[in-house]
Design a protein around this motif. Structure first.
Motif, short mmCIF file in Angstrom:
data_model
loop_
_atom_site.label_atom_id
_atom_site.label_comp_id
_atom_site.label_asym_id
_atom_site.label_seq_id
_atom_site.Cartn_x
_atom_site.Cartn_y
_atom_site.Cartn_z
N PHE A 274 0.78 -1.24 0.00
CA PHE A 274 0.00 0.00 0.00
C PHE A 274 0.82 1.30 0.00
O PHE A 274 0.25 2.36 -0.23
CB PHE A 274 -0.95 0.01 1.20
N ASN A 275 2.11 1.22 0.25
CA ASN A 275 2.92 2.43 0.21
C ASN A 275 3.12 2.87 -1.24
O ASN A 275 2.66 2.22 -2.18
CB ASN A 275 4.27 2.20 0.89
N SER A 276 3.83 3.96 -1.44
CA SER A 276 4.03 4.49 -2.79
C SER A 276 4.83 3.53 -3.64
O SER A 276 5.75 2.86 -3.13
CB SER A 276 4.77 5.83 -2.71
N PRO A 277 4.53 3.43 -4.92
CA PRO A 277 5.37 2.63 -5.82
C PRO A 277 6.82 3.11 -5.73
O PRO A 277 7.09 4.30 -5.72
CB PRO A 277 4.78 2.94 -7.21
N GLY A 278 7.74 2.15 -5.66
CA GLY A 278 9.16 2.49 -5.54
C GLY A 278 9.69 2.37 -4.12
O GLY A 278 10.90 2.31 -3.91
N TRP A 279 8.78 2.33 -3.13
CA TRP A 279 9.23 2.21 -1.73
C TRP A 279 9.87 0.85 -1.50
O TRP A 279 9.40 -0.17 -2.02
CB TRP A 279 8.03 2.36 -0.79
N ARG A 280 10.97 0.84 -0.75
CA ARG A 280 11.61 -0.42 -0.38
C ARG A 280 12.03 -0.36 1.09
O ARG A 280 12.44 0.70 1.59
CB ARG A 280 12.82 -0.74 -1.25
#
Length: 304
Positions: A274-280
């Motif tokens: 559910f976090n922003s695309p690209g978050w790791r």
């Protein structure tokens, strides 16, 4: 007005729009051929049609449930309106805003981006791109419109207004219209929407509105098309192919791979969904905001 106010209003809008869509698309195809602009690709058009039909099928399946939820809220509404011109104007404005919120979430939460990505993966931008639907969106779209029913707007009217907005939103998927004068300050125009479909860092997650551009200007998501930064269409990185299974499941497969990493905390797995695309979880990824921050810093250094 009965044309729109009845339960058949939604079907009436689409029935009216189909011949106009067909005529305008044919005209753009002819222009593309004569001018050798290469705006169309047969396989790309086929993918758009395939996705549109799947979306339409799921919409039909979900229709009874979605309208049931919306009418539950309508039956417990705060206000009762007379069906005046003012009613329809307010209905249009707040429905357009609800779509802006939906669209914003689709770009900023990875699970919803996994649904919405099908609308963005094409490297072509033409009127048929407007039919390149997020197939699974009917599963949750009605939740964004239910609060409007709670405010006293008839669900059938909300969906009619939304359908009219969709018709307009299809027409802005074109490269043949450059600028629209004073309308650039009020409406989402082809120029604005070209920016939205770009994969250039400067343009990512910009111009989320469907009809009115004012929401983007109010909430800071507006970006003007810059002649010095030609639009590149599609997503980055590219999908490996345009097979139906790849297009539909591309981001879902990546999410599944990420959440199965060993040793992750439960909160990390939720963030991967559910976090922003690209978050790791290890900080090695970059979200759009981080990419744009780096981009602006580089541009600032160049100007010094």
């Amino acid at each position: 007005m009965d044309f729109f106010m009845s339960e058949d209003g939604l079907e009436n809008v689409y029935a009216w729009a189909i011949p106009f869509h067909a005529a305008v698309i044919l005209a753009e195809m002819i222009y593309s051929h004569i001018s050798e602009a290469k705006l169309y690709n047969g396989k790309d058009v086929a993918t758009s049609v395939y996705l549109a039909l799947m979306n339409f099928g799921l919409d039909l399946i979900m229709k009874t449930f979605a309208m049931g939820v919306m009418f539950f809220f309508y039956n417990h509404r705060f206000f009762t309106w007379d069906f005046t011109v003012l009613y329809w104007l307010i209905c249009f404005i707040i429905t357009d805003f609800a779509y802006y919120v939906l669209h914003y979430v689709d770009h900023h939460s990875r699970a919803f981006w996994a649904v919405h990505i099908t609308h963005h993966n094409s490297e072509y931008f033409n009127l048929t791109t407007g039919f390149r639907s997020p197939v699974l969106q009917p599963l949750y779209r009605y939740l964004y419109f239910s609060p409007l029913a709670f405010l006293g707007f008839n669900p059938w009217h909300i969906m009619v207004v939304y359908a009219i907005g969709q018709v307009y939103g299809t027409w802005v998927h074109t490269q043949t219209v450059k600028k629209m004068g004073i309308l650039e300050y009020i409406l989402v125009t082809p120029s604005h929407h070209r920016v939205h479909h770009a994969c250039n860092i400067k343009y990512l997650d910009r111009n989320m509105g469907m009809c009115l551009i004012i929401w983007d200007k109010i909430f800071g998501t507006f970006e003007k098309e810059d002649p010095s930064v030609p639009v590149k269409y599609g997503i980055y990185p590219k999908m490996p192919d345009n097979k139906p299974g790849t297009v539909l499941l591309y981001e879902w497969r990546k999410i599944w791979k990420d959440i199965r990493q060993p040793g992750l905390k439960f909160s990390d797995r939720i963030n991967y969904i559910f976090n922003s695309p690209g978050w790791r979880h290890d900080g090695t990824g970059k979200t759009v905001r981080q990419y744009q921050k780096d981009y602006l810093n580089k541009q600032s250094k160049k100007q010094k």
